[in-house]
Design a protein around this motif. Structure first.
Motif, mmCIF file in Angstrom:
data_model
loop_
_atom_site.group_PDB
_atom_site.id
_atom_site.type_symbol
_atom_site.label_atom_id
_atom_site.label_comp_id
_atom_site.label_asym_id
_atom_site.label_seq_id
_atom_site.Cartn_x
_atom_site.Cartn_y
_atom_site.Cartn_z
ATOM 1 N N ASP A 1 0.810 -1.217 0.000
ATOM 2 C CA ASP A 1 0.000 0.000 0.000
ATOM 3 C C ASP A 1 0.846 1.272 0.000
ATOM 4 O O ASP A 1 0.359 2.347 0.332
ATOM 5 C CB ASP A 1 -0.956 0.002 1.192
ATOM 6 C CG ASP A 1 -0.240 -0.183 2.531
ATOM 7 O OD1 ASP A 1 0.961 -0.499 2.535
ATOM 8 O OD2 ASP A 1 -0.903 -0.014 3.577
ATOM 9 N N LEU A 2 2.119 1.163 -0.406
ATOM 10 C CA LEU A 2 3.017 2.309 -0.480
ATOM 11 C C LEU A 2 3.240 2.717 -1.933
ATOM 12 O O LEU A 2 3.572 1.882 -2.781
ATOM 13 C CB LEU A 2 4.370 1.982 0.161
ATOM 14 C CG LEU A 2 5.490 3.010 -0.064
ATOM 15 C CD1 LEU A 2 5.154 4.348 0.589
ATOM 16 C CD2 LEU A 2 6.830 2.477 0.453
ATOM 17 N N ALA A 3 3.068 4.011 -2.212
ATOM 18 C CA ALA A 3 3.402 4.585 -3.514
ATOM 19 C C ALA A 3 4.526 5.598 -3.324
ATOM 20 O O ALA A 3 4.487 6.405 -2.397
ATOM 21 C CB ALA A 3 2.189 5.257 -4.140
ATOM 22 N N VAL A 4 5.518 5.550 -4.186
ATOM 23 C CA VAL A 4 6.640 6.493 -4.157
ATOM 24 C C VAL A 4 6.456 7.469 -5.304
ATOM 25 O O VAL A 4 6.440 7.071 -6.470
ATOM 26 C CB VAL A 4 7.985 5.760 -4.297
ATOM 27 C CG1 VAL A 4 9.142 6.756 -4.251
ATOM 28 C CG2 VAL A 4 8.138 4.706 -3.205
ATOM 29 N N LEU A 5 6.314 8.745 -4.988
ATOM 30 C CA LEU A 5 6.007 9.761 -5.990
ATOM 31 C C LEU A 5 7.272 10.514 -6.409
ATOM 32 O O LEU A 5 7.928 11.141 -5.587
ATOM 33 C CB LEU A 5 4.973 10.745 -5.433
ATOM 34 C CG LEU A 5 4.581 11.933 -6.321
ATOM 35 C CD1 LEU A 5 4.053 11.459 -7.673
ATOM 36 C CD2 LEU A 5 3.550 12.800 -5.603
ATOM 37 N N ILE A 6 7.587 10.450 -7.717
ATOM 38 C CA ILE A 6 8.770 11.113 -8.262
ATOM 39 C C ILE A 6 8.383 11.919 -9.488
ATOM 40 O O ILE A 6 7.998 11.349 -10.516
ATOM 41 C CB ILE A 6 9.859 10.093 -8.669
ATOM 42 C CG1 ILE A 6 10.210 9.155 -7.513
ATOM 43 C CG2 ILE A 6 11.115 10.824 -9.164
ATOM 44 C CD1 ILE A 6 11.229 8.083 -7.885
ATOM 45 N N PRO A 7 8.457 13.259 -9.436
ATOM 46 C CA PRO A 7 8.260 14.063 -10.645
ATOM 47 C C PRO A 7 9.548 14.086 -11.458
ATOM 48 O O PRO A 7 10.647 14.024 -10.890
ATOM 49 C CB PRO A 7 7.921 15.444 -10.095
ATOM 50 C CG PRO A 7 8.639 15.496 -8.776
ATOM 51 C CD PRO A 7 8.670 14.093 -8.233
ATOM 52 N N ALA A 8 9.433 14.175 -12.772
ATOM 53 C CA ALA A 8 10.621 14.169 -13.624
ATOM 54 C C ALA A 8 10.410 15.105 -14.804
ATOM 55 O O ALA A 8 9.317 15.183 -15.364
ATOM 56 C CB ALA A 8 10.917 12.754 -14.116
ATOM 57 N N PHE A 9 11.485 15.794 -15.197
ATOM 58 C CA PHE A 9 11.407 16.702 -16.343
ATOM 59 C C PHE A 9 12.771 16.811 -17.002
ATOM 60 O O PHE A 9 13.727 17.312 -16.401
ATOM 61 C CB PHE A 9 10.914 18.087 -15.904
ATOM 62 C CG PHE A 9 10.875 19.100 -17.016
ATOM 63 C CD1 PHE A 9 10.030 18.937 -18.098
ATOM 64 C CD2 PHE A 9 11.697 20.216 -16.975
ATOM 65 C CE1 PHE A 9 9.993 19.871 -19.122
ATOM 66 C CE2 PHE A 9 11.668 21.155 -17.996
ATOM 67 C CZ PHE A 9 10.817 20.989 -19.082
ATOM 68 N N ASN A 10 12.882 16.307 -18.207
ATOM 69 C CA ASN A 10 14.080 16.449 -19.042
ATOM 70 C C ASN A 10 15.367 15.949 -18.376
ATOM 71 O O ASN A 10 16.433 16.548 -18.577
ATOM 72 C CB ASN A 10 14.278 17.921 -19.445
ATOM 73 C CG ASN A 10 13.261 18.383 -20.464
ATOM 74 O OD1 ASN A 10 12.627 17.567 -21.137
ATOM 75 N ND2 ASN A 10 13.089 19.697 -20.588
ATOM 76 N N ASP A 11 15.312 14.907 -17.605
ATOM 77 C CA ASP A 11 16.532 14.405 -16.961
ATOM 78 C C ASP A 11 16.390 12.920 -16.643
ATOM 79 O O ASP A 11 16.488 12.511 -15.492
ATOM 80 C CB ASP A 11 16.824 15.203 -15.687
ATOM 81 C CG ASP A 11 18.297 15.122 -15.282
ATOM 82 O OD1 ASP A 11 19.029 14.319 -15.894
ATOM 83 O OD2 ASP A 11 18.708 15.848 -14.363
#
Length: 278
Positions: free
Chosen positions: A3-13
């Motif tokens: 029940d764990l979600a790891v949130l990672i935003p990413a942009f051009n890398d």
């Protein structure tokens, strides 16, 4: 940790994102990493099957900025059967079993809405340690000091999904301090603590969002405080004075000031992969 979600935003890398994913080293790998590709020129694409944990990539059609990307991730996670959310940023490195330690801490302390951890900030080019944060550890201390400073490091927190019912999503009205506003709302209505051991290594990037938007970040902080006054709390006035002084103090000198205030401490050189003990 299903029940764990790891949130990672990413942009051009994507290379930095892959280094971050490679750093995840957990005893249990039944969690899901949710990557929000915020309209990258070259869409995030790699072989997800090489990792022992599940990976979901959400693609934004246009680059809307980190706040929109984070909120898109939160809305996706809320609609799925997840109970916990951990944050991590592309380029930052997890230490072994970071998620397991924080997940266990939240499971064992039902009164906590969020748990963070200290981090080691490192030079982007040399990976040499520059300083280690010295965050308040107890809920009463984080609640007290949040009026003056951010008591949590964004890519090192884990919180309950239910916390969003009270704190809401990230607030787009305060660009570049969305994490401070979000955490402030959490500690106003819930308990939140930090683990003492550093659990994440954060790179100080010359092209990082905070460095590039330093002035706008300071203005947002002043705007937030003036619209959320605590006239009977001396720390509220101290925050205003601090932000105004930062408008004229060069960025490199602020670390010296933080050392003097005890907000950070010197860090002896050491490997990124040190196993933390909470």
């Amino acid at each position: 940790m299903k029940d764990l979600a790891v949130l990672i935003p990413a942009f051009n890398d994507t290379p930095a994102l892959i280094r971050t994913l490679d750093s995840i080293d957990e005893k249990e790998n039944d969690f899901t990493v949710v990557i929000v590709d915020d309209g990258s020129r070259d869409p995030v694409q790699f072989d997800t099957s090489i990792y022992p944990f599940a990976i979901v990539i959400l693609r934004q059609s246009n680059n809307g900025g980190i706040v929109k990307a984070l909120n898109a991730g939160l809305e996706f996670i809320q609609a799925e059967p997840f109970s916990y959310i951990a944050r991590l940023d592309a380029a930052d490195l997890n230490r072994p079993n970071r998620f397991g330690l924080q997940y266990q801490h939240l499971c064992e302390n039902s009164d906590l809405a969020m748990v963070g951890a200290n981090v080691v900030f490192r030079d982007e080019d040399t990976f040499e340690p520059i300083f280690t944060t010295n965050l308040p550890l107890l809920a009463k201390d984080t609640r007290r000091w949040m009026v003056f400073r951010n008591c949590f490091i964004h890519p090192a927190v884990m919180f309950r999904v239910d916390t969003l019912n009270q704190a809401g999503l990230y607030d787009e009205r305060y660009p570049h301090i969305e994490d401070y506003v979000f955490f402030s709302r959490i500690v106003e209505c819930s308990n939140a603590t930090n683990l003492e051991a550093p659990l994440v290594d954060c790179l100080i990037r010359k092209e990082g969002i905070s460095r590039l938007n330093d002035h706008a970040q300071l203005i947002s902080g002043l705007k937030f405080k003036l619209q959320s006054p605590h006239p009977l709390n001396p720390l509220w006035y101290a925050y205003i004075v601090k932000r105004l002084s930062y408008l004229v103090i060069p960025f490199p000198l602020r670390t010296r000031l933080k050392h003097w205030l005890g907000i950070v401490s010197a860090t002896k050189p050491g490997p990124v992969s040190d196993s933390p003990q909470a």
